[in-house]
Design a protein around this motif. Structure first.
Motif, short mmCIF file in Angstrom:
data_model
loop_
_atom_site.label_atom_id
_atom_site.label_comp_id
_atom_site.label_asym_id
_atom_site.label_seq_id
_atom_site.Cartn_x
_atom_site.Cartn_y
_atom_site.Cartn_z
N VAL A 1371 0.82 -1.21 0.00
CA VAL A 1371 0.00 0.00 0.00
C VAL A 1371 0.85 1.26 0.00
N VAL A 1372 2.11 1.12 0.42
CA VAL A 1372 3.01 2.28 0.41
C VAL A 1372 3.68 2.42 -0.95
N ASP A 1373 4.30 1.38 -1.39
CA ASP A 1373 5.04 1.45 -2.66
C ASP A 1373 5.18 0.05 -3.21
N PRO A 1374 4.34 -0.33 -4.19
CA PRO A 1374 4.44 -1.68 -4.74
C PRO A 1374 5.54 -1.84 -5.79
N GLN A 1375 6.15 -0.73 -6.16
CA GLN A 1375 7.11 -0.81 -7.26
C GLN A 1375 8.29 -1.71 -6.95
N PRO A 1376 8.89 -1.67 -5.74
CA PRO A 1376 10.00 -2.60 -5.48
C PRO A 1376 9.59 -4.05 -5.63
N GLY A 1417 -7.32 2.13 7.53
CA GLY A 1417 -6.96 3.39 6.89
C GLY A 1417 -6.35 3.25 5.52
N ARG A 1418 -6.23 2.03 5.04
CA ARG A 1418 -5.60 1.83 3.73
C ARG A 1418 -6.48 0.96 2.84
N GLN A 1419 -6.47 1.28 1.50
CA GLN A 1419 -7.16 0.47 0.50
C GLN A 1419 -6.22 -0.64 0.06
N TRP A 1420 -6.14 -1.65 0.90
CA TRP A 1420 -5.13 -2.68 0.67
C TRP A 1420 -5.46 -3.57 -0.52
N ARG A 1421 -6.74 -3.66 -0.89
CA ARG A 1421 -7.08 -4.52 -2.03
C ARG A 1421 -6.53 -3.96 -3.33
#
Length: 1796
Positions: A1371-1376, A1417-1421
């Protein structure tokens, strides 16, 4: 002999005697009349026949023997415990009354007198009668009467004594002059041999009787008599009668004892045995008989025994010593030590002083308990202490029996008068007797020797033990004339300066700094001290009580102003408190001696009252002061109040002042040359005298009590000063001499300096209490004249001083002995200084004159060397056996519950046992343990007081009542309140005693021998702790299990710690805290051998962060606060011990570990220092592991505000990186590695704010570690959970953790996973932005870890947390992670790697369905969609069949719940994604759906919502018109929403919507059931996308429909074109459903009908076919439309209600299409398909009435095509045209009616 002569003797004393008026009256002579009458008839010598006399003697022996034997064979009474059996035995079912009686009987013998309650208690008469029926005293009484008669008849003949003579003489009239030497030497145990009979008959007839000696018969009689006293006398006679009253048995017992005592009055052994046999009578006899018992002891025993004892101790010359010398030659050791000083020997010796001793003046005596004394001394004196104990325990001073009280005081004063050292016996009572007799014993000492034993000031005042004082409480007529028990007698004193240095520095050993009891400040220099209680006060400013200050005013002659003379004085206390205060009355004056505290003039002679103590007399009426000699010698003595106070009473000329001083102190004025011949002690004493006189002079000038007239007038500023004269000169001269080293010191002083340290030259010998105690102890010893050697301190070997020659201190000596001892041992050579020193020691209570004459040795001229003085109080430095009794008495006083007795014991301790270097280590240790035990027993005693006194509302033991005010000066402030249980009053009194007595004494021990004091502290704590927890230790050895031993040792250690904390809170630890704490830590460390974690609940109290003021006392006032805090810091102790080496560090870490387990917060500095030591010592990994464990326990207690510890953890990880990596790789010491990781990582979580319940639920620690976590103390302070800097874990540490997770064991991986997951996933950690920043920075490393977590399938706990962890990262940064997947799935990578990758991706997808999965607090899906896409896309992207097959297989194992979760992910992604993201996901779903045709990839509501949102976000220049009512619709409630196209739309905006519509159509075609509303919205979006202008969603009642018209344009994008293909598939679907016809037309029925699912899109196809320009339409669009028409015509039933209204439109569309055949630009394939449409239409029109007209149109168009290409042409279109005709004519020719 007639019995009636003795009947009156059986009655009690209150029936026979009246109260005596004075104690000194002669007691009456018992049996005088009857016995004298009988004696006159049977006196010795009456019979002159020896044979008859011998025969009579033998007959009497036989008679007495028979009587004694019958008495021995009497029926014995039941024992004290037998009534229990008797009572309970008679009641099978004992009730409460029977049980109470049984318990009442089961008492100890000392309380056996309770049987006498049957006289007055009538409730238990029946029980007593039943008991007496089983036993009767009648037989005992008869036998004892026979024994008495036998003794009266045969006493003189059996024992060879002229007893009748002594019986008739009062004991008080007996003297040594009336006793011959033969009387003293007569051995009563040896009888005369009878004269032999000539015929030999006597010898032969009484041979058996002669074998019984009188001595054995007497012993048997005394033993039997004692047995009767102990057993039979517990009961009264059974049958009362006039001649046999209730106490007849007891009376005859005393008669027998009295006869025996008078028969053997000169035999100490018999008297002693007899006395001990009768002593139990105080417990067994009725209280009414106590007066008779005391009379027996006083008149028949004590008077004569003590008289003989004193005769044996005292020698007044050779005439008296000679008989005792004869005894010595006979084998007995003499008790008198006569020290002869020959006159010629004195003349030959050159002594610096003139001895006072002579052969007649030197008298001394030692205690009866001293070794090497004659047996008779023990026999004569040993009875006194038990008698005192019995008296003090049995006699109740609050009784109203005046006869008993009078007799009690009579015998008490008799013993004290006759026995010079009776105080020693009373001390023995305090030490060894029961506690019930202790208070009276203390009051006796305080009454008769007040200066020696002092008084109480904090606790309840001790009662004056006198007859007048006792009866004054209930006889108002009698007024006590005795002194006050609390009267202070303040003397001038010089105090040392307070110590301001630290406790670690060397301190003077002589004493402690005095504290003023009024202002609580130190006293420096001049002060006042009461020698009876050591109370100190400032001499001027604080001494202001009404009984010691006279403020006299007068008129000044110079300026006529009113002035005041403030005279301060102190009353002289009496020598004994049972005698009236000394008072001299003359001419209405009432003079009493006082100690003046400032110089005052005599109002008679107008000269100063020089002196330091007892300077003169004060009239309590007129307040004038005078010399004693002036009062005695004055001829015209002025009457009281006839002379007013005026200036002349304070004014004196300077010359007269100087002259009077010189005359008074002429003998002490030594020149400088004479000082060379003087000793240090002489000069020191004289210096002390002069210094006090100078202070008195200055005080008088300052207070105005003396005004000096000078020859020359002073300036106003210099008034009040005095010209210096001889007094000032000699003070300066003697002070200078003392500060030098020229003066000779005695050996005693030198040894004192050697043991106690250098003397303070400013402090005189008079004011050095330890030196005075040493001098008092020296004068007790036998003297070796001229030796000058102090035998007090000399330690001799056994060879030098054999036991037979050891010296024992005297108990009383002559004045000459004391004076000579001062000269020989102390070097007091001047008689003047000797006199003053003796007077000073007398006022301090160190020596006592035996008579009652007022003593002032310094002013008396009639001193006699033979005056006798005693030493009433043993000193701790005495070489005497009495020291043991002193110590035991102090211990007994401190163990008592009564605080007044406690104060008495503490007063003895501080006044007679002051710690000095002269005391042995054993004495110091024993006394210290006593005091410490008293200090530590406060809680237990408080509980006893509350239970036994407070709950019953009784007076607390020793605590002052509200009406008893504290004496001036009040030592403690008045209590603001009181508790109902008395706890506050009792505790405050004990606290006052602690501050006043115990604390200064302990401080002196601490400064004298610190190591000994520390050892005593700890040993006492350990001993008390062991005794309080000794339940398990009492079990046999084989009954102890390891658990019990562990529990017991832990309890002992914890209780020891509790006591240490108590000591610290009390403030008596000082610099021994280090030793105390280290000793406890060493004891505690031994408990590490047990597996159970050790937790001590009292540790947090020791490490309390509160102010240290409660740990300090008044003795620490000079100590700096920072120094005190440093000294009491336990962490400093630990750090100091750890700074030595690695072993010390490991030892301290074990300490810290246990401390932390017990809930102690370890300071950050301490932990960092220990970590620094571990770094510097290169400590092994295990040491660092212990450090991390201690860190965890400390952080568990408190974690907020300790972020500095994170740097320490990072540093430890950095230093231990190599060890960690090697251990993980080699799989060595994994348990230690795991413990290190658990403790350190849990500490990090706590420091970052993780909640403790989260730590527990996380199970990062194992069970044993969770159990050992310390308890947390609750705090009322609320803090924010975010209190650290932004989250930044050291990169090296993170890399190390990643390495451990990937290379370590599964357990290692789980530990790291739990830590990382909690670090970034828990909601109660740091702020979300801080965690996000951490993830952004360390995303690559974190994703590597989590990717490895999915390779561990054998760890169940890991699957529960890894999905949360990876989602929080995504949810923070999927790029890595995407980059990681790209590297793993690239085409060049091995297919096995790609296979493993999709397997782990599948595990991620499976974990998504974990119950309760959520990231607040996060849209984890949304973050999971890339993972899903990556997994499913491998089905068509990967080039390896193995990978695709694995992916397909795994995909088929998904459960519906998994599908639903994935659908939710797609839906959220569509709802939140950008245009490109939506396009991508829709394209992916479109691609995925054929592979999973039965799976609803996305819900219809989400899809429709996306379509609507897309229309709102990209309106494409459309405007939403105001809702209007369509008048053409029958339902007036219908609302129309019209969207008007105002311009050509841009193509890119249509692509996402077209893709979603295509996906929707695809789902419909695959049978994904959708509701009507969703289908209509998809339809609405489709017609808008196709390009219809007027698109409206119309709602009529419950059914909606889509109206659209005006196809204005068509987007030619491939995505948009795919919608036509999708619509074709929908129309071709075979899935049926029920739809209402109203959704297709405004006139349709709302009732649902069965139809195909694609039927709802027929109108879209028809209208599109009618309005579209096929010539411009793309080929695929045209083909799809043609195919759709064929499908509709073929599969759909237009005869049904749902499509019936669209039949005409359909055929019109077919006709429109058929017309395209003539268009040359139309594609050949399209034309072919048009013919297919036509053929399908022919089939649909079969039987239709409109078929003819339609066929005509079809035929005309077909004909045109055939004509165009030729009828016989082989052109495909021509061929199809002909075929179309053939089919039409063949099938329907007969049914058509052709017209022209």
């Amino acid at each position: 002999m007639q019995r009636q002569e003795y009947d009156t003797t059986y009655y009690t004393s209150d029936e026979r005697y009246e109260t005596r008026q004075h104690l000194d009256n002669d007691p009456p002579v018992l049996y005088q009349e009857p016995i004298s009458t009988f004696a006159s008839k049977n006196a010795p010598g009456t019979s002159r026949n020896p044979a008859a006399t011998e025969k009579l003697r033998l007959e009497l022996v036989k008679l007495l023997k028979v009587a004694i034997q019958r008495l021995k064979n009497r029926p014995y009474p039941p024992s004290a415990f037998e009534p229990t059996v008797l009572v309970t035995g008679s009641h099978p079912t004992p009730d409460l009354h029977a049980t109470a009686n049984a318990v009442r009987g089961a008492v100890r013998l000392a309380n056996a007198g309770a049987e006498w309650k049957q006289d007055t208690d009538h409730d238990d008469d029946e029980d007593e009668v039943a008991l007496n029926q089983k036993y009767s005293t009648e037989e005992t009484f008869n036998h004892l009467t026979s024994v008495r008669d036998s003794l009266i008849l045969s006493g003189d003949k059996l024992f060879g004594s002229t007893w009748v003579v002594y019986l008739l003489i009062p004991l008080q009239l007996m003297s040594s002059d009336r006793q011959s030497e033969s009387h003293l030497q007569t051995n009563p145990l040896v009888t005369r041999s009878p004269s032999p009979n000539r015929k030999g008959r006597v010898h032969s007839s009484y041979e058996d009787e002669e074998s019984v000696t009188p001595a054995s018969l007497l012993d048997e009689l005394i033993v039997t008599l004692g047995d009767v006293v102990r057993e039979d006398c517990r009961y009264q006679v059974t049958r009362y009668r006039p001649k046999c009253p209730p106490n007849a048995l007891q009376g005859v017992v005393l008669e027998v004892a009295s006869v025996i005592a008078r028969l053997h009055r000169n035999n100490p052994e018999v008297l002693s045995k007899l006395g001990f046999a009768i002593l139990p009578a105080f417990s067994t006899f009725s209280p009414r008989m106590h007066e008779r018992i005391m009379r027996f002891f006083e008149e028949d025993l004590m008077n004569h025994m003590l008289y003989m004892y004193e005769i044996s101790r005292r020698s007044q010359g050779s005439e008296e010593a000679e008989p005792l010398a004869q005894q010595s030659r006979s084998g007995q050791v003499p008790e008198i030590q006569v020290e002869r000083v020959l006159e010629d020997s004195l003349a030959d010796r050159d002594l610096p002083f003139q001895p006072w001793s002579s052969n007649r003046s030197k008298v001394s005596g030692i205690a009866w308990s001293a070794p090497r004394q004659a047996l008779q001394s023990y026999n004569l004196a040993a009875l006194v202490s038990p008698l005192f104990a019995a008296l003090f325990e049995a006699i109740r001073l609050n009784s109203r029996d005046l006869t008993t009280l009078h007799r009690f005081h009579s015998i008490l004063r008799t013993i004290i008068r006759l026995k010079k050292d009776a105080y020693a016996d009373i001390v023995d009572v305090i030490a060894f007797a029961p506690s019930s007799s202790r208070l009276i014993a203390v009051e006796a000492l305080a009454t008769f020797w007040p200066k020696a034993f002092g008084h109480t000031i904090f606790s309840r005042p001790l009662s004056v033990l006198s007859y007048e004082s006792q009866i004054s409480t209930f006889v108002p007529v009698v007024q006590p004339t005795t002194g006050l028990s609390e009267l202070h007698e303040f003397l001038l004193w010089r105090f040392k300066a307070p110590i301001t240095s630290n406790r670690q520095a060397a301190r003077p050993q002589a004493g402690h700094a005095a504290i003023c009891i009024v202002c609580n400040k130190s006293i420096v220099g001049l002060g006042l001290m009461c020698p009876c209680c050591n109370t100190t006060v400032h001499a001027r400013s604080c001494y202001d009580h009404n009984g010691g200050v006279d403020k006299l005013k007068y008129i000044s002659k110079e300026d006529k102003s009113q002035k005041y003379a403030i005279i301060r004085y102190s009353q002289c206390s009496p020598k004994r408190l049972d005698v009236p205060l000394e008072e001299f009355c003359q001419d209405r004056h009432q003079f009493r001696p006082v100690h003046l505290l400032s110089l005052v003039l005599c109002f008679i002679c107008r000269r100063p009252l020089w002196g330091c103590y007892s300077q003169g007399l004060r009239c309590s009426s007129c307040l004038h002061f005078a010399h004693g000699r002036c009062i005695q010698n004055a001829r015209n003595f002025p009457s009281c109040r006839t002379i007013p106070f005026s200036q002349k009473h304070v004014t004196i000329a300077h010359d007269a002042l100087k002259r009077s001083w010189v005359e008074h102190y002429d003998s002490l004025m030594w020149s400088e040359m004479e000082l060379f011949d003087r000793s240090y002690e002489d000069v020191s004493t004289a210096y002390g005298i002069f210094w006090m006189e100078l202070e008195l002079l200055n005080a008088g000038i300052a207070a105005g009590t003396i005004v000096i007239e000078h020859p020359t007038a002073y300036a106003p500023s210099n008034r009040g000063k005095v010209d210096e004269f001889e007094l000032h000169y000699y003070v300066a001269l003697y002070g200078a001499q003392l500060s030098g080293s020229r003066l000779a010191r005695s050996n005693s002083t030198l040894e004192y300096i050697e043991n106690c340290g250098q003397l303070d030259s400013d402090i005189s010998l008079l004011h050095d209490v330890p030196l005075l105690l040493m001098a008092a102890s020296s004068v007790k010893l036998p003297q070796s004249q001229g030796s000058g050697d102090n035998r007090l301190l000399r330690v001799d070997t056994a060879e030098e001083n054999p036991p037979s020659e050891l010296e024992h201190p005297f108990e009383f000596v002559s004045l000459a002995h004391i004076r000579d001892a001062l000269g020989y041992d102390i070097n007091i050579h001047s008689d003047t200084t000797a006199r003053f020193l003796l007077s000073h020691m007398t006022r301090l209570g160190l020596i006592y004159r035996l008579d009652s004459t007022p003593l002032d040795i310094f002013t008396r001229d009639d001193l006699h060397p033979s005056e006798i003085y005693s030493f009433p109080s043993t000193l701790a430095i005495d070489a005497s056996t009495s020291v043991e009794a002193l110590f035991a008495s102090i211990q007994a006083c401190l163990e008592d519950l009564d605080v007044s007795i406690n104060e008495f014991g503490l007063s003895l301790l501080t006044r007679r046992c002051w710690p000095t270097g002269m005391m042995t280590d054993y004495a110091l240790a024993r006394l210290t343990n006593m005091v410490l035990s008293w200090v530590l027993s406060e809680e237990n005693r408080l509980l006893l007081v509350i239970r036994d006194f407070g709950s019953l509302r009784e007076q607390l033991p020793g605590v002052r009542s509200e009406g008893q005010r504290l004496p001036w000066p009040e030592p403690i402030p008045s209590k603001s309140g009181s508790s109902g249980s008395g706890a506050i009053e009792y505790t405050s009194t004990r606290r006052a005693l602690l501050l006043r007595y115990a604390m200064p004494w302990l401080l002196q021990v601490h400064d004298l021998q610190r190591q000994l004091y520390a050892q005593c502290l700890y040993q006492q704590c350990l001993q008390l702790a062991d005794s309080s927890t000794s339940g398990i230790s009492q079990l046999p050895e084989h009954d102890h299990s390891d658990g019990e031993l562990c529990s017991q040792e832990i309890k002992v250690a914890d209780e020891t710690l509790k006591l240490i904390v108590k000591l610290c809170q009390t403030g008596i630890v000082w610099t021994t805290f280090d030793d105390l704490f280290v000793n406890w830590l060493d004891t505690m460390s031994r408990l590490s051998r047990f597996a159970t974690p050790v937790v001590f609940k009292y540790l947090p109290r020791l490490f309390s962060s509160e102010d240290l003021s409660y740990r300090r006392s008044i003795a620490d006032d000079g100590m700096d606060e920072d120094v005190a805090r440093y000294m009491m810091d336990p962490w400093r102790v630990i750090v100091d011990a750890a700074s030595d080496d690695t072993a010390g560090l490991e030892r301290c870490l074990q300490w810290v570990l246990v401390l932390a387990r017990s809930g102690v917060e370890i300071p950050n500095n301490t932990l960092m220092q220990l970590a620094a030591f571990a770094r510097d010592f290169h400590a092994p990994f295990l040491t660092h592991s212990i450090l991390m464990e201690a860190l965890l326990y400390s952080v568990w207690v408190k974690s907020m505000g300790r972020s500095d510890l994170l740097d320490m953890i990072y540093a430890v990880f950095s230093r231990q990186s190599t060890n960690l990596r090697n251990g993980i790789v080699l799989k060595q010491h994994m348990e230690i590695m795991h413990n290190f990781l658990r403790h350190s990582l849990t500490s990090c979580l706590l420091l970052y704010g993780c909640r403790r319940d989260t730590i527990r639920s996380l199970k990062l620690l194992d069970e044993s570690q969770m159990i050992s976590l310390p308890p947390r103390r609750r705090s009322n302070i609320t803090t924010n959970p975010i209190s650290t800097n932004p989250l930044a874990i050291d990169m090296d540490m993170l890399e190390l953790l990643c390495f451990a997770a990937m290379e370590g064991t599964p357990e290692t991986c789980l530990i790291v996973a739990k830590f990382l997951n909690a670090l970034i996933s828990e909601p109660n950690l740091l702020a979300a932005n801080e965690v996000d920043q951490f993830v952004l920075i360390n995303g690559h490393t974190l994703f590597k870890c989590v990717w490895h977590f999915y390779s561990q399938t054998q760890i169940p706990d890991l699957s529960n947390l890894r999905i949360t962890f990876i989602l929080r990262l995504l949810v923070v940064d999927p790029q890595p992670f995407i980059n990681l997947l790209d590297d793993l799935l690239k085409d060049t990578s091995p297919w096995e790697q790609r296979f493993e990758t999709i397997t782990r991706l599948f595990r991620m997808i499976i974990d998504v369905n974990t119950p309760g999965l959520d990231i607040p607090g996060r849209q984890w899906r949304l973050s999971l969609v890339p993972v899903i896409i990556c997994f499913f896309s491998r089905m068509w992207k990967d080039d390896r069949i193995e990978v695709r097959l694995a992916c397909d297989t795994l995909m088929k194992t998904l459960l519906p719940s998994h599908m639903d979760t994935i659908s939710l992910c797609f839906e959220e992604y569509l709802a939140q994604g950008t245009m490109k993201e939506r396009m991508d996901i829709v394209s992916f779903l479109t691609r995925l759906h054929p592979l999973l045709p039965s799976w609803r990839l996305i819900s219809w509501s989400a899809l429709v919502q996306c379509l609507e949102d897309e229309g709102e976000v990209h309106p494409k220049q459309n405007t939403l018109e105001t809702p209007q009512t369509d008048k053409g619709i029958e339902d007036q409630e219908a609302v129309t929403f019209r969207v008007r196209v105002v311009a050509v739309r841009q193509v890119p905006a249509e692509i996402p919507q077209a893709a979603m519509i295509s996906l929707a159509l695809q789902m419909v075609s695959d049978g994904i059931i959708a509701d009507l509303q969703s289908l209509l919205r998809v339809k609405f979006a489709l017609v808008k996308l196709i390009g219809f202008d007027r698109c409206t969603m119309v709602r009529t009642r419950a059914i909606s429909r889509v109206d659209f018209e005006g196809l204005v344009g068509l987007v030619y994008d491939p995505v948009v074109q795919s919608c036509f293909h999708g619509m074709m598939r929908v129309l071709d679907t075979s899935h049926s459903c029920e739809l209402p016809p109203a959704c297709m037309t405004d006139k349709g029925d709302e009732t649902t009908v069965q139809t195909t699912l694609g039927a709802i899109f027929v109108d879209v196809l028809v209208k599109t076919a009618l309005q579209i320009d096929f010539l411009k339409a793309p080929y695929m669009v045209a083909r799809s439309l043609m195919t759709s028409l064929v499908i509709v015509l073929t599969k759909h039933d237009f005869t049904s209600p749902f499509l019936s209204s669209w039949t005409s439109f359909l055929f019109r569309a077919v006709y429109s299409v058929m017309q395209l055949l003539v268009k040359p630009d139309l594609s050949f394939d399209i034309k072919q398909m048009i013919f297919s449409v036509g053929q399908a239409a022919i089939k649909q029109l079969q039987g239709d009435k409109r078929a003819a007209s339609i066929f005509r149109e079809y035929i005309s168009v077909t004909t045109a095509v055939i004509v165009e290409h030729g009828v016989t042409s082989d052109h495909m279109l021509a061929v199809r045209g002909r075929q179309f005709f053939d089919d039409m004519l063949t099938q329907y020719g007969s049914n058509f009616h052709w017209k022209n």
